[in-house]
Design a protein around this motif. Structure first.
Motif, PDB file in Angstrom:
ATOM      1  N   ALA A   1       0.557  -1.104  -0.502  1.00 15.56           N
ATOM      2  CA  ALA A   1      -0.224  -0.162   0.103  1.00 15.56           C
ATOM      3  C   ALA A   1       1.474   0.867   0.275  1.00 15.56           C
ATOM      4  N   GLN A   2       2.276   1.046   0.646  1.00 17.25           N
ATOM      5  CA  GLN A   2       2.306   2.583   0.740  1.00 17.25           C
ATOM      6  C   GLN A   2       3.394   2.698  -0.464  1.00 17.25           C
ATOM      7  N   ASN A   3       3.960   1.486  -1.099  1.00 16.54           N
ATOM      8  CA  ASN A   3       4.007   1.750  -2.863  1.00 16.54           C
ATOM      9  C   ASN A   3       2.993   1.751  -3.940  1.00 16.54           C
ATOM     10  N   ALA A   4       2.114   2.119  -3.730  1.00 20.06           N
ATOM     11  CA  ALA A   4       0.899   1.840  -4.621  1.00 20.06           C
ATOM     12  C   ALA A   4       1.214   2.686  -5.488  1.00 20.06           C
ATOM     13  N   GLN A   5       1.778   4.374  -4.949  1.00 22.18           N
ATOM     14  CA  GLN A   5       1.795   5.077  -6.709  1.00 22.18           C
ATOM     15  C   GLN A   5       2.720   4.784  -7.412  1.00 22.18           C
ATOM     16  N   GLY A   6       3.646   4.433  -7.050  1.00 18.89           N
ATOM     17  CA  GLY A   6       4.741   3.419  -7.580  1.00 18.89           C
ATOM     18  C   GLY A   6       4.246   2.692  -8.493  1.00 18.89           C
ATOM     19  N   ILE A   7       3.760   1.297  -8.211  1.00 18.98           N
ATOM     20  CA  ILE A   7       3.504   0.557  -8.637  1.00 18.98           C
ATOM     21  C   ILE A   7       2.589   0.403  -9.785  1.00 18.98           C
TER      22      ILE A   7
ATOM     23  N   ALA B   1       1.928   2.547 -11.487  1.00 21.18           N
ATOM     24  CA  ALA B   1       2.380   4.088 -12.705  1.00 21.18           C
ATOM     25  C   ALA B   1       3.604   3.044 -13.999  1.00 21.18           C
ATOM     26  N   ILE B   2       3.302   1.960 -13.240  1.00 26.26           N
ATOM     27  CA  ILE B   2       3.929   0.693 -13.974  1.00 26.26           C
ATOM     28  C   ILE B   2       2.797   0.629 -15.199  1.00 26.26           C
ATOM     29  N   PRO B   3       3.770   0.123 -16.699  1.00 21.45           N
ATOM     30  CA  PRO B   3       2.313  -0.367 -17.051  1.00 21.45           C
ATOM     31  C   PRO B   3       1.271  -1.430 -16.817  1.00 21.45           C
ATOM     32  N   ALA B   4       0.263  -1.313 -16.841  1.00 20.22           N
ATOM     33  CA  ALA B   4      -0.537  -2.785 -16.460  1.00 20.22           C
ATOM     34  C   ALA B   4      -0.469  -4.117 -16.879  1.00 20.22           C
ATOM     35  N   GLU B   5       0.266  -4.349 -17.652  1.00 16.63           N
ATOM     36  CA  GLU B   5       0.755  -5.850 -17.985  1.00 16.63           C
ATOM     37  C   GLU B   5       1.561  -6.468 -17.708  1.00 16.63           C
ATOM     38  N   GLN B   6       2.613  -5.441 -16.368  1.00 17.11           N
ATOM     39  CA  GLN B   6       4.316  -5.937 -15.665  1.00 17.11           C
ATOM     40  C   GLN B   6       3.876  -5.240 -14.701  1.00 17.11           C
ATOM     41  N   ARG B   7       2.216  -4.806 -13.689  1.00 19.47           N
ATOM     42  CA  ARG B   7       2.533  -5.090 -12.272  1.00 19.47           C
ATOM     43  C   ARG B   7       1.949  -5.680 -11.701  1.00 19.47           C
ATOM     44  N   ASP B   8       1.249  -6.929 -12.030  1.00 19.78           N
ATOM     45  CA  ASP B   8       1.017  -8.252 -11.391  1.00 19.78           C
ATOM     46  C   ASP B   8       2.604  -9.066 -11.288  1.00 19.78           C
ATOM     47  N   ASP B   9       3.637  -8.646 -11.853  1.00 14.21           N
ATOM     48  CA  ASP B   9       4.903  -9.877 -12.036  1.00 14.21           C
ATOM     49  C   ASP B   9       5.343  -8.688 -11.102  1.00 14.21           C
ATOM     50  N   PHE B  10       5.309  -7.198 -10.854  1.00 19.93           N
ATOM     51  CA  PHE B  10       6.026  -6.357 -10.063  1.00 19.93           C
ATOM     52  C   PHE B  10       5.557  -6.250  -9.113  1.00 19.93           C
TER      53      PHE B  10
ATOM     54  N   ALA C   1       4.269  -8.917  -7.438  1.00 24.76           N
ATOM     55  CA  ALA C   1       4.769 -10.644  -7.110  1.00 24.76           C
ATOM     56  C   ALA C   1       6.845 -10.160  -6.624  1.00 24.76           C
ATOM     57  N   LEU C   2       6.499 -10.007  -7.169  1.00 22.78           N
ATOM     58  CA  LEU C   2       8.122  -9.720  -6.428  1.00 22.78           C
ATOM     59  C   LEU C   2       9.200  -8.889  -5.417  1.00 22.78           C
ATOM     60  N   PHE C   3       8.058  -7.624  -6.002  1.00 21.73           N
ATOM     61  CA  PHE C   3       8.074  -7.247  -4.340  1.00 21.73           C
ATOM     62  C   PHE C   3       7.447  -7.858  -3.116  1.00 21.73           C
ATOM     63  N   ARG C   4       6.322  -8.768  -3.333  1.00 18.84           N
ATOM     64  CA  ARG C   4       6.098  -9.481  -2.518  1.00 18.84           C
ATOM     65  C   ARG C   4       6.530 -10.586  -1.842  1.00 18.84           C
ATOM     66  N   GLY C   5       7.144 -10.630  -2.819  1.00 22.35           N
ATOM     67  CA  GLY C   5       8.533 -11.593  -2.439  1.00 22.35           C
ATOM     68  C   GLY C   5       9.440 -11.205  -1.244  1.00 22.35           C
ATOM     69  N   PHE C   6       9.436  -9.825  -1.838  1.00 17.78           N
ATOM     70  CA  PHE C   6      11.054  -9.973  -1.558  1.00 17.78           C
ATOM     71  C   PHE C   6      10.393  -9.430  -0.074  1.00 17.78           C
ATOM     72  N   GLN C   7       9.662  -8.424   0.449  1.00 17.98           N
ATOM     73  CA  GLN C   7       8.918  -8.219   1.406  1.00 17.98           C
ATOM     74  C   GLN C   7       8.641  -9.409   2.399  1.00 17.98           C
ATOM     75  N   GLU C   8       8.353 -10.606   1.912  1.00 28.08           N
ATOM     76  CA  GLU C   8       7.986 -11.651   2.492  1.00 28.08           C
ATOM     77  C   GLU C   8       9.513 -11.603   2.985  1.00 28.08           C
ATOM     78  N   SER C   9      10.147 -11.941   1.899  1.00 26.34           N
ATOM     79  CA  SER C   9      12.260 -12.554   2.345  1.00 26.34           C
ATOM     80  C   SER C   9      12.902 -11.846   4.139  1.00 26.34           C
ATOM     81  N   GLN C  10      12.524 -10.690   3.426  1.00 27.67           N
ATOM     82  CA  GLN C  10      12.808  -9.708   4.448  1.00 27.67           C
ATOM     83  C   GLN C  10      12.398  -9.722   5.743  1.00 27.67           C
ATOM     84  N   LEU C  11      10.502 -10.320   6.203  1.00 30.31           N
ATOM     85  CA  LEU C  11       9.986 -10.502   7.728  1.00 30.31           C
ATOM     86  C   LEU C  11      10.585 -11.406   7.816  1.00 30.31           C
TER      87      LEU C  11
END
Length: 231
Positions: free
Chosen positions: A111-117, A119-128, A130-140
């Motif tokens: 949610a904090q990064n929603a604005q930046g996400i 701004a990414i073309p719609a066809e790449q948002r879900d893939d980004f 997924a990457l972001f979620r994986g990174f955040q889960e890893s950090q936790l």
């Protein structure tokens, strides 16, 4: 057919078969970019993730009024491989340790990064995402494992750097016992890190080829790439 001719044909067939296996990437997992234990990450997944990273970098530059950066697609794929490898290694580590990352914290980060996400073309948002979620889960997972370990050692108030270092150490120790394969076209795997290579199964000879084999070839080299090899 003479015995000598038959032996020669068999030898040629073996050479061809070996070459096909090399070109296929991971010899025992055709089409896989990364294999961690029983989990495979396909080349297509890496390509999709790389496109999302490219789109994010470009949209971020444009939002800051900067010129569109010239990015090599090869570098984006290598970055995607490293991110996805880290996420999968840490996910399996978390499962083994019984650590479940807080999905509320992950959702808050998204949610904090929603604005930046957005701004990414719609066809790449879900893939980004997924990457972001994986990174955040890893950090936790890394943080929880590191904090618990340091606390048990008597360090009641570890710094964030200490927590991350300890969690990463534990994750890497766990990962050292896993069977991990990386398609050699993405680089060489050592201690959990994929080191970029030339991206080719051949040895670079020309000056430009040698520049391309470097981890950071530089903007001049990237600008000379054909459009199909850029983001």
């Amino acid at each position: 057919m003479t015995r000598a001719l038959h032996a020669k044909q068999v030898k040629v067939s073996l050479v061809v078969a070996s070459a096909v296996m090399l070109v296929a990437g991971c010899g025992t997992h055709p089409g896989a970019a990364v294999v961690v234990g029983d989990t495979s990450i396909s080349n297509q997944e890496v390509n999709d993730a790389a496109a999302a990273l490219c789109a994010s970098t470009i949209s971020s530059a444009e939002a800051q009024g900067q010129p569109r950066p010239e990015l090599a697609a090869r570098g984006a794929r290598q970055a995607a491989v490293q991110l996805m490898l880290d996420s999968e290694l840490t996910r399996q580590f978390g499962e083994a340790e019984g650590i479940e990352p807080s999905q509320g914290d992950v959702s808050a980060a998204l949610a904090q990064n929603a604005q930046g996400i957005d701004a990414i073309p719609a066809e790449q948002r879900d893939d980004f995402r997924a990457l972001f979620r994986g990174f955040q889960e890893s950090q936790l997972i890394i943080e929880e494992a590191g904090r618990a370990s340091l606390t048990s050692q008597g360090n009641a108030e570890p710094t964030p750097e200490e927590v991350t270092a300890e969690g990463t150490r534990l994750r890497n120790r766990f990962a050292s016992d896993l069977d991990v394969e990386v398609d050699p076209r993405f680089g060489e795997l050592a201690n959990g890190t994929v080191t970029p290579t030339s991206g080719s199964l051949s040895i670079p000879v020309s000056e430009r080829a040698a520049q391309g084999a470097a981890a950071e070839p530089g903007p001049e080299w990237t600008s000379g790439l054909p459009a199909s090899q850029k983001c």
